[in-house]
Design an enzyme around this catalytic site. Structure first.
Site, short mmCIF file in Angstrom:
data_model
loop_
_atom_site.label_atom_id
_atom_site.label_comp_id
_atom_site.label_asym_id
_atom_site.label_seq_id
_atom_site.Cartn_x
_atom_site.Cartn_y
_atom_site.Cartn_z
N LEU A 102 -2.34 1.50 -1.23
CA LEU A 102 -1.94 2.52 -2.20
C LEU A 102 -0.51 2.22 -2.63
CD1 LEU A 102 -3.41 5.49 -0.15
CD2 LEU A 102 -4.49 4.31 -2.08
N GLY A 104 1.16 3.36 -5.62
CA GLY A 104 1.52 4.12 -6.82
C GLY A 104 2.91 4.73 -6.78
N GLY A 105 3.57 4.64 -5.61
CA GLY A 105 4.83 5.39 -5.42
C GLY A 105 6.07 4.63 -5.85
N GLN A 179 -4.47 3.81 -11.07
CA GLN A 179 -5.02 5.14 -10.89
C GLN A 179 -4.83 5.91 -12.20
OE1 GLN A 179 -1.58 6.29 -7.85
NE2 GLN A 179 -2.88 8.04 -8.23
N GLY A 211 -2.23 11.74 -7.25
CA GLY A 211 -2.45 11.63 -5.81
C GLY A 211 -3.47 10.55 -5.48
N HIS A 212 -3.52 10.14 -4.18
CA HIS A 212 -4.36 8.98 -3.85
C HIS A 212 -5.85 9.31 -3.74
CE1 HIS A 212 -3.49 10.66 0.05
NE2 HIS A 212 -2.29 10.13 0.12
N ILE A 241 1.04 1.56 1.36
CA ILE A 241 1.75 0.28 1.46
C ILE A 241 3.04 0.42 2.27
CG2 ILE A 241 3.09 0.44 -0.69
CD1 ILE A 241 1.96 -2.67 -0.95
N ASP A 242 3.54 1.66 2.41
CA ASP A 242 4.79 1.82 3.19
C ASP A 242 4.52 2.10 4.67
OD1 ASP A 242 3.97 4.46 3.22
OD2 ASP A 242 5.61 5.22 2.00
N LYS A 385 9.55 6.27 5.07
CA LYS A 385 9.72 7.26 4.00
C LYS A 385 11.19 7.47 3.68
CE LYS A 385 5.28 8.33 3.93
NZ LYS A 385 4.45 7.72 2.88
#
Length: 497
Positions: A102, A104-105, A179, A211-212, A241-242, A385
């Site tokens: 994921l 997207g962030g 997405q 959102g995922h 991914i983080d 994070k």
């Protein structure tokens, strides 16, 4: 007005609102160019379905009385799955797998522009570098062809694609898909903020990635799902991914492909034991006869403390998920993937209050057959994070091998120290400026740093260390300092002579 009258009145208002939104979305669609039209239409159709559900649903989406502890066998200990060992044909099992990250962030919460996956986390390596190294190592070791798929958002797609060229010579096939892009909603009028399809200039803030949980529809719409099924792939391993702990686990994969009872799971969620730091994490429960992920936002206010209790809900979702591709295709075509709506309030730069309607990938667990939780070691959950997390993964607590971080054997306790860096360290560039080198943290239990603090080279931190520079003060920890169970406060400035 009678009860019936009031609810009829409410119903009429909702219908009017839904009609207004439909008109607004049609207006937006007329501004799409011919090559944007098809995917914009899919996005706006998806948004309308979500919006319709949002208007219908009221209040917390779970009935607290129905929540039960999951049955014993529905959450298996990882040790039991590992004890089965690995088959001789592990390569053919690996060839059935696709890894999805994921992506997207953005790195905004850490003061970075662009995709979060491009932030350097260890020896100049980014999250994306480490992911590619891990999968390349798998492919070389077992002579397999495990592809990597990145789910980007419209925020991260362009920058990510530019970077991907540097992996052309790696032994990993890399695919991307985007997405959806949904319009933000004005909190007062409940109408879309966007007026046209563009998302540059004034319209930058009018759109958001939902959102995922959007992965199921977007992956299906991208055509990649069918491509992989035709290639004989059977499962996807999805993770953030983080999360640097989310590596491909051969024991879990073997359990999926060769289940002991002969009945395959369509969905496996990795959970791990809660600590004090994870009380807000979503947890797996039994609800109406099915495994269900319950997030804090769905819990009625009166029960939030109970939800946070470590004694009642001992585990939380790591968002490492193993999902059957055939099941995703079946459920997507039946329109049968049910995920709770997360209403995420935001304030735009101009002060406008908006809401975003989102879904979470793990919430779909209840739509799949024969789901399972696996209680994995904490080492499989290593999210970055904040810069406090970054300090841990950059330190000598971890060693790096083929893109994977493992806890150093020199660390005597298996737990990770609790690190809290103050607001002067929030942005990555400020954080990096404040450490001449990353301290030795092998014997650290707890670190709190607040105010204007810098660290010289080769500092060693042990036990509990608290460093507080009050407003207007500055503390420079001198090079080579060893701080063991110390509180440092006040003013300590080291000046060049």
């Amino acid at each position: 007005m009678s009860q019936d009258g009031a609810s009829q009145f409410q119903e009429v208002i909702l219908q009017e609102l839904e009609l207004s939104v439909k008109k607004e979305l049609e207006k937006i669609l007329t501004t799409a160019t011919s090559h944007e039209f098809e995917h914009t239409k899919k996005d706006l159709d998806g948004f309308r379905k979500l919006y319709h559900r949002f208007l219908q649903e009221k209040g917390p989406s779970v009935d607290w009385g129905k929540i039960q502890r999951p049955p014993e066998d529905s959450i298996q200990p990882y040790e039991k799955i590992k004890a089965r060992g690995l088959p001789d044909n592990i390569s053919s099992v690996l060839n059935k797998l696709v890894v999805v990250k994921l992506n997207g962030g953005l790195g905004t919460s850490m003061g970075c522009k662009g995709p979060k996956s491009l932030i350097g986390v260890r020896n100049e390596n980014t999250f994306l570098d480490l992911t590619v190294q891990q999968i390349e190592h798998l492919n070389k070791t077992y002579n397999t062809d495990v592809p990597l798929v990145l789910m980007n958002s419209f925020n991260t797609d362009e920058d990510t694609k530019k970077i991907l060229q540097k992996y052309n010579h790696c032994r990993v096939k890399i695919y991307t898909f985007n997405q959806s892009r949904y319009p933000r909603i004005n909190k007062e009028s409940l109408l879309p903020v966007a007026k046209d399809v563009s998302y540059s200039g004034e319209s930058t803030e009018a759109w958001y990635p939902p959102g995922h949980g959007d992965i199921y529809a977007s992956f299906y719409n991208s055509g990649l799902l069918d491509t992989f099924l035709q290639e004989g792939k059977e499962y996807i391993f999805v993770s953030n991914i983080d999360n640097l702990g989310a590596t491909v686990d051969l024991y879990i994969l073997n359990h999926l492909m060769n289940p002991p009872n002969g009945k395959r799971c369509e969905f496996v969620m990795e959970v791990t034991n809660k600590t004090r730091a994870d009380v807000k994490g979503g947890t797996l429960t039994q609800y109406e006869g099915k495994l269900r992920l319950v997030e804090i936002a769905q819990v009625p206010k009166a029960h939030v403390d109970e939800f946070k209790s470590v004694s009642k809900f001992k585990i939380f979702n790591t968002n490492n998920l193993w999902i059957s591709l055939a099941a995703v295709k079946r459920l997507q075509e039946q329109n049968a993937i049910d995920m709770e709506i997360i209403v995420n309030p935001k304030t735009l730069d101009g002060g406008l209050n908006v809401i975003q309607l989102e879904t979470a990938v793990g919430a779909a667990i209840k739509s799949f057959e024969n789901s399972l939780g696996i209680n994995v070691p904490r080492s499989r959950f290593l999210p970055v994070k904040t810069t406090s997390d970054l300090l841990l993964v950059m330190s000598n607590l971890y060693s790096l091998n083929a893109g994977s971080l493992t806890m150093s054997e020199k660390r005597e306790f298996p737990t990770v120290p609790l690190v809290k860096l103050g607001s002067s360290f929030t942005k990555v560039q400020d954080y990096l400026r404040r450490f001449e080198s990353i301290p030795d943290m092998l014997e650290l239990d707890h670190l709190t740093v607040s105010g204007d603090v810098t660290f010289g080279k080769n500092v060693s931190l042990k036990g509990t260390v608290i460093i507080i520079a009050n407003h207007g003060d500055r503390i420079d920890i001198p090079p080579g300092a060893v701080l063991e169970n110390k509180i440092v406060s006040g003013n300590l400035r080291i000046l060049d002579h």
